[in-house]
Design a protein around this motif. Structure first.
Motif, PDB file in Angstrom:
ATOM      1  N   LEU A  41      53.603  10.070  17.577  1.00 15.99           N
ATOM      2  CA  LEU A  41      53.312  11.148  18.531  1.00 15.99           C
ATOM      3  C   LEU A  41      51.922  10.982  19.115  1.00 15.99           C
ATOM      4  N   THR A  89      67.882   8.543  13.155  1.00 17.39           N
ATOM      5  CA  THR A  89      66.915   8.813  12.081  1.00 17.39           C
ATOM      6  C   THR A  89      67.356   9.941  11.154  1.00 17.39           C
ATOM      7  N   MET A 137      59.255   7.911  11.116  1.00 15.51           N
ATOM      8  CA  MET A 137      60.399   7.814  12.019  1.00 15.51           C
ATOM      9  C   MET A 137      60.634   9.137  12.737  1.00 15.51           C
ATOM     10  N   TYR A 138      60.394  10.251  12.056  1.00 17.51           N
ATOM     11  CA  TYR A 138      60.508  11.541  12.742  1.00 17.51           C
ATOM     12  C   TYR A 138      59.521  11.573  13.904  1.00 17.51           C
ATOM     13  N   SER A 139      58.303  11.071  13.639  1.00 16.70           N
ATOM     14  CA  SER A 139      57.257  11.073  14.654  1.00 16.70           C
ATOM     15  C   SER A 139      57.669  10.217  15.849  1.00 16.70           C
ATOM     16  N   ILE A 197      50.882   9.716   8.800  1.00 19.48           N
ATOM     17  CA  ILE A 197      52.279   9.277   8.967  1.00 19.48           C
ATOM     18  C   ILE A 197      52.986  10.148  10.007  1.00 19.48           C
ATOM     19  N   ARG A 198      52.808  11.467   9.908  1.00 18.94           N
ATOM     20  CA  ARG A 198      53.526  12.389  10.796  1.00 18.94           C
ATOM     21  C   ARG A 198      53.038  12.358  12.238  1.00 18.94           C
ATOM     22  N   MET A 205      58.784  10.265   7.611  1.00 22.95           N
ATOM     23  CA  MET A 205      58.228  11.097   8.668  1.00 22.95           C
ATOM     24  C   MET A 205      57.624  10.274   9.798  1.00 22.95           C
TER      25      MET A 205
END
Lengths: 109, 244
Positions: free
Chosen positions: A28, A47, B88-90, A23-24, B86
């Motif tokens: 990226l 966000t 969305m953080y990414s 997910i993290r 997370m």
């Protein structure tokens, strides 16, 4: 932990760790620095201020220790942290004010 | 200044800006160690949670459900739901540090938690002239007061175990950290509208089981923020590299 074998506990740790990492890393890793459309960037800008209050609200309004009732120390602490944090634009003063209000109200109750 | 000194400066600036959250990561990690040990996990298992998952709220959610003897699939799904934010953080970090080498992005992914994400992204928006290597160094700097402290505090909590009273007000450490991150970030009417919508929607969806209300509330609030910004006719902060 009763009812769980060591294997089951480590399976949960590994599965949860892997899912959380995927997910993290997701965007990226996949997108890199390719440009995102503007409408998406406009949403992503919000966000932190969209997700974090939704995460906090139940913790303040229905804290686990109050069995579903409103808890004056939690509400006072949240209002103090929000007010001082907004006014001073400082996370550290928000924590000090929020924690202070929480402990004072809890002590006098 | 040479690039080397500017990245070093950015690293320490990140560490300093994230420093206040040390006082939250510490108690919160310790609390997980104490609660995990009291629930019957051994020290290796408690440390496994903090090192492998490194996401406090979902660790507590998993622990809570395991204590209630919930089925494994429910333990996993609800703890994962807590972490979906997370993604969305990414996505939100990608325009800022997406150009970094894969190994750096892989490390950022591992340490992309509420505090490091929020401190970094707010800095990137306020300082669009930062170079990519400064942004990456700044992010790693924000991890310094969080990640090692998280491991160490979990270990201390697990070792102290039941000798710590849980009446120290640690239960308010989590909400107060998040509020401390939100309040200074309310810079524009659109940010305030998004935060207000988030609170209202979170209350409206509170009846959903396993924290499932978090995602619809968060997405709804993002739409409100973006719509207010669009109607006010200007972009408040344009991230570097964003299409004009």
């Amino acid at each position: 932990m009763t009812g769980w074998s060591a294997g089951e506990i480590w399976f949960i740790i590994a599965a949860l760790g892997l899912a959380t990492y995927v997910i993290r890393f997701s965007f990226l890793g996949l997108i890199g620095d390719r440009a995102l459309p503007e409408w998406l960037l406009r949403h992503l800008r919000y966000t932190p201020v969209a997700i974090l209050p939704a995460l906090v609200t139940p913790l303040v309004v229905w804290p686990a220790t109050a069995d579903g009732a409103l808890s004056p120390p939690h509400l006072a602490g949240a209002v103090a942290a929000m007010g001082i944090g907004y006014w001073r634009k400082s996370p550290i003063w928000a924590v000090v004010a929020g924690m202070g209000a929480f402990l004072v109200v809890r002590a006098v109750m | 200044m040479t690039p080397d000194t500017t990245t070093r400066t950015a690293f320490w600036r990140g560490a300093r800006d994230c420093g206040p959250f040390l006082f939250v990561a510490g108690p919160f990690g310790m609390l997980f160690g104490v609660v995990g040990t009291e629930a019957g996990l051994n020290i290796a298992e408690v440390m496994g949670f903090s090192v492998v998952i490194i996401a406090g709220a979902s660790q507590f959610a998993a622990l809570q459900l395991m204590s209630e003897q919930a089925p494994t699939v429910i333990v996993l799904l609800s703890a994962i739901a807590v972490n979906l934010r997370m993604a969305m953080y990414s996505a939100s970090l990608a325009p800022h540090v997406g150009g970094a080498p894969l190994w750096q992005r892989a490390l950022i992914g591992y340490m992309n938690v509420d505090q490091t994400y929020a401190v970094s992204v707010l800095k990137y928006e306020a300082t669009p002239q930062m170079t990519l290597s400064e942004r990456v160094a700044y992010f790693f700097g924000t991890c310094l007061p969080i990640v090692p402290i998280w491991y160490a505090a979990t270990l201390v909590g697990a070792l102290l175990g039941q000798s710590i009273p849980t009446e120290w007000g640690l239960e308010f450490a989590v909400p107060v950290t998040f509020i401390a991150m939100i309040a200074p970030a309310l810079r524009t009417p659109a940010h305030i509208a998004a935060a207000g919508a988030s609170i209202i929607l979170a209350l409206a969806f509170a009846g959903l089981p396993y924290n499932l209300g978090l995602m619809p509330a968060g997405i709804g609030a993002m739409i409100v923020g973006a719509e207010v910004e669009r109607r006010m006719g200007r972009s408040f902060t344009q991230p570097p590299g964003a299409p004009k």
